[in-house]
Design a protein around this motif. Structure first.
Motif, PDB file in Angstrom:
ATOM      1  N   GLN A   5      36.701  34.106  42.767  1.00 22.66           N
ATOM      2  CA  GLN A   5      36.706  32.852  42.015  1.00 22.66           C
ATOM      3  C   GLN A   5      37.623  31.796  42.620  1.00 22.66           C
ATOM      4  O   GLN A   5      37.336  30.602  42.524  1.00 22.66           O
ATOM      5  N   PHE A   6      38.703  32.215  43.240  1.00 21.60           N
ATOM      6  CA  PHE A   6      39.697  31.255  43.731  1.00 21.60           C
ATOM      7  C   PHE A   6      39.798  31.327  45.255  1.00 21.60           C
ATOM      8  O   PHE A   6      40.299  32.323  45.798  1.00 21.60           O
ATOM      9  N   PRO A   7      39.343  30.309  45.969  1.00 19.14           N
ATOM     10  CA  PRO A   7      39.348  30.333  47.439  1.00 19.14           C
ATOM     11  C   PRO A   7      40.726  30.546  48.046  1.00 19.14           C
ATOM     12  O   PRO A   7      40.847  31.191  49.094  1.00 19.14           O
ATOM     13  N   VAL A   8      41.770  30.023  47.401  1.00 12.52           N
ATOM     14  CA  VAL A   8      43.115  30.186  47.953  1.00 12.52           C
ATOM     15  C   VAL A   8      43.509  31.662  47.965  1.00 12.52           C
ATOM     16  O   VAL A   8      44.034  32.180  48.959  1.00 12.52           O
ATOM     17  N   VAL A   9      43.239  32.347  46.854  1.00 16.40           N
ATOM     18  CA  VAL A   9      43.556  33.779  46.770  1.00 16.40           C
ATOM     19  C   VAL A   9      42.715  34.559  47.778  1.00 16.40           C
ATOM     20  O   VAL A   9      43.201  35.476  48.452  1.00 16.40           O
TER      21      VAL A   9
ATOM     22  N   ILE B 120      31.753  40.043  45.610  1.00 17.35           N
ATOM     23  CA  ILE B 120      30.407  39.521  45.877  1.00 17.35           C
ATOM     24  C   ILE B 120      29.734  39.091  44.581  1.00 17.35           C
ATOM     25  O   ILE B 120      29.086  38.042  44.509  1.00 17.35           O
ATOM     26  N   GLY B 121      29.885  39.912  43.524  1.00 22.96           N
ATOM     27  CA  GLY B 121      29.265  39.577  42.246  1.00 22.96           C
ATOM     28  C   GLY B 121      29.768  38.265  41.676  1.00 22.96           C
ATOM     29  O   GLY B 121      28.985  37.455  41.166  1.00 22.96           O
ATOM     30  N   VAL B 122      31.067  38.029  41.764  1.00 22.16           N
ATOM     31  CA  VAL B 122      31.639  36.774  41.264  1.00 22.16           C
ATOM     32  C   VAL B 122      31.101  35.588  42.060  1.00 22.16           C
ATOM     33  O   VAL B 122      30.787  34.530  41.497  1.00 22.16           O
ATOM     34  N   GLN B 123      30.975  35.746  43.350  1.00 20.00           N
ATOM     35  CA  GLN B 123      30.464  34.659  44.178  1.00 20.00           C
ATOM     36  C   GLN B 123      28.986  34.368  43.914  1.00 20.00           C
ATOM     37  O   GLN B 123      28.522  33.259  44.193  1.00 20.00           O
ATOM     38  N   LYS B 124      28.257  35.345  43.374  1.00 19.59           N
ATOM     39  CA  LYS B 124      26.838  35.152  43.073  1.00 19.59           C
ATOM     40  C   LYS B 124      26.610  34.472  41.718  1.00 19.59           C
ATOM     41  O   LYS B 124      25.481  34.077  41.415  1.00 19.59           O
ATOM     42  N   VAL B 125      27.642  34.348  40.908  1.00 16.09           N
ATOM     43  CA  VAL B 125      27.494  33.702  39.598  1.00 16.09           C
ATOM     44  C   VAL B 125      27.128  32.227  39.810  1.00 16.09           C
ATOM     45  O   VAL B 125      27.681  31.550  40.683  1.00 16.09           O
ATOM     46  N   ASP B 126      26.202  31.748  38.999  1.00 15.77           N
ATOM     47  CA  ASP B 126      25.733  30.358  39.102  1.00 15.77           C
ATOM     48  C   ASP B 126      26.904  29.389  38.922  1.00 15.77           C
ATOM     49  O   ASP B 126      27.517  29.326  37.856  1.00 15.77           O
ATOM     50  N   ARG B 127      27.204  28.631  39.968  1.00 17.87           N
ATOM     51  CA  ARG B 127      28.301  27.660  39.895  1.00 17.87           C
ATOM     52  C   ARG B 127      28.017  26.566  38.870  1.00 17.87           C
ATOM     53  O   ARG B 127      28.936  25.974  38.300  1.00 17.87           O
ATOM     54  N   GLY B 128      26.732  26.298  38.637  1.00 19.77           N
ATOM     55  CA  GLY B 128      26.377  25.283  37.653  1.00 19.77           C
ATOM     56  C   GLY B 128      26.837  25.656  36.257  1.00 19.77           C
ATOM     57  O   GLY B 128      27.307  24.802  35.490  1.00 19.77           O
ATOM     58  N   LEU B 129      26.721  26.951  35.927  1.00 18.05           N
ATOM     59  CA  LEU B 129      27.187  27.414  34.621  1.00 18.05           C
ATOM     60  C   LEU B 129      28.693  27.257  34.489  1.00 18.05           C
ATOM     61  O   LEU B 129      29.197  26.870  33.429  1.00 18.05           O
ATOM     62  N   ILE B 130      29.404  27.534  35.559  1.00 22.00           N
ATOM     63  CA  ILE B 130      30.863  27.407  35.530  1.00 22.00           C
ATOM     64  C   ILE B 130      31.272  25.947  35.359  1.00 22.00           C
ATOM     65  O   ILE B 130      32.137  25.609  34.541  1.00 22.00           O
ATOM     66  N   ARG B 131      30.633  25.045  36.109  1.00 24.42           N
ATOM     67  CA  ARG B 131      30.964  23.620  35.998  1.00 24.42           C
ATOM     68  C   ARG B 131      30.634  23.094  34.604  1.00 24.42           C
ATOM     69  O   ARG B 131      31.393  22.307  34.019  1.00 24.42           O
TER      70      ARG B 131
ATOM     71  N   GLN C  45      38.577  32.006  28.898  1.00 25.19           N
ATOM     72  CA  GLN C  45      37.320  32.332  28.227  1.00 25.19           C
ATOM     73  C   GLN C  45      36.146  32.225  29.189  1.00 25.19           C
ATOM     74  O   GLN C  45      35.221  33.043  29.152  1.00 25.19           O
ATOM     75  N   MET C  46      36.185  31.229  30.073  1.00 25.83           N
ATOM     76  CA  MET C  46      35.126  31.063  31.061  1.00 25.83           C
ATOM     77  C   MET C  46      35.061  32.264  32.007  1.00 25.83           C
ATOM     78  O   MET C  46      33.992  32.756  32.342  1.00 25.83           O
ATOM     79  N   LEU C  47      36.234  32.757  32.413  1.00 27.53           N
ATOM     80  CA  LEU C  47      36.266  33.918  33.303  1.00 27.53           C
ATOM     81  C   LEU C  47      35.700  35.156  32.610  1.00 27.53           C
ATOM     82  O   LEU C  47      34.986  35.957  33.227  1.00 27.53           O
TER      83      LEU C  47
END
Length: 218
Positions: free
Chosen positions: A54-58, A110-121, A132-134
């Motif tokens: 979820q976090f590119p820095v991490v 891999i599973g987290v990266q496959k989650v629809d980014r549109g839903l997160i935004r 809650q989003m996580l």
């Protein structure tokens, strides 16, 4: 006869193992190591998999390190684990956790990266708290991948049990196999291997049944 004992010899060795009372103690010791290592390694893998996915820095900090360490087999750590932990259970659990962690981390990442980014935004735009989003979008969206990783890790935990019980154990199924091998008791060796395979198979079937009920929408 010594190298390839007939089924009757194997059965007699297993019955004697059970009758002596050692089998139950060995079974409980091995199951404790597998179960505890699986839970610890799985929990750590899911947590860090969510963070790196979820976090590119991490991810930029930890993912390269994990990819370097991941191919190292647990059995390669046996000598140094004995130096670090002595003959305590902590060293054996470390080896099982090592084997489980990377499989679960990679599948979660891999599973987290496959989650629809549109839903997160959309969730963030609607003011959904990040925690809650996580939990409700990222974790649930990645759950099918996580379950696959956990199921694979069930088998891996039994593979790494071999390395763990070679690190100075005094009870356990693999420990008993090693003692039988040293004494050329091939019937006991074959019986121990059969027991290990059956327990691993039962654990896989049990996890599969639980996963079908937990992730029913996949």
């Amino acid at each position: 006869m010594v190298l390839f004992p007939p089924p009757t010899v194997v059965a007699a060795a297993v019955l004697e193992w059970i009758r002596s009372g050692q089998f139950l103690g060995d079974l409980l010791a091995s199951l404790f190591r597998v179960t505890t290592g699986f839970i610890l390694g799985g929990a750590l893998g899911i947590l860090l998999g969510i963070l790196t996915g979820q976090f590119p820095v991490v991810s930029s900090l930890l993912s390269p390190l994990f990819h370097i360490l991941r191919p190292i087999p647990p059995i390669a750590f046996v000598p140094i684990v004995i130096l670090w932990f002595g003959l305590s259970e902590a060293g054996k659990l470390f080896l099982v956790v090592w084997g489980v962690f990377f499989t679960v981390w990679l599948s979660t990442h891999i599973g987290v990266q496959k989650v629809d980014r549109g839903l997160i935004r959309a969730a963030l735009m609607l003011g959904t708290p990040r925690r809650q989003m996580l939990q409700e979008i990222v974790l649930l969206g990645a759950l099918p991948y996580i379950v696959v990783g956990l199921r694979t890790a069930v088998s891996i935990s039994f593979y790494t049990l071999v390395a763990a019980e070679l690190a100075g154990a005094f009870a356990g199924i693999v420990y008993r196999i090693e003692i039988a091998q040293q004494n050329l008791q091939t019937g006991q060796v074959m019986g121990g291997l059969a027991a290990l395979g059956l327990i691993s198979f039962a654990a896989d079937r049990l996890f599969s049944a639980l996963a079908e009920r937990t992730v029913w929408w996949r």
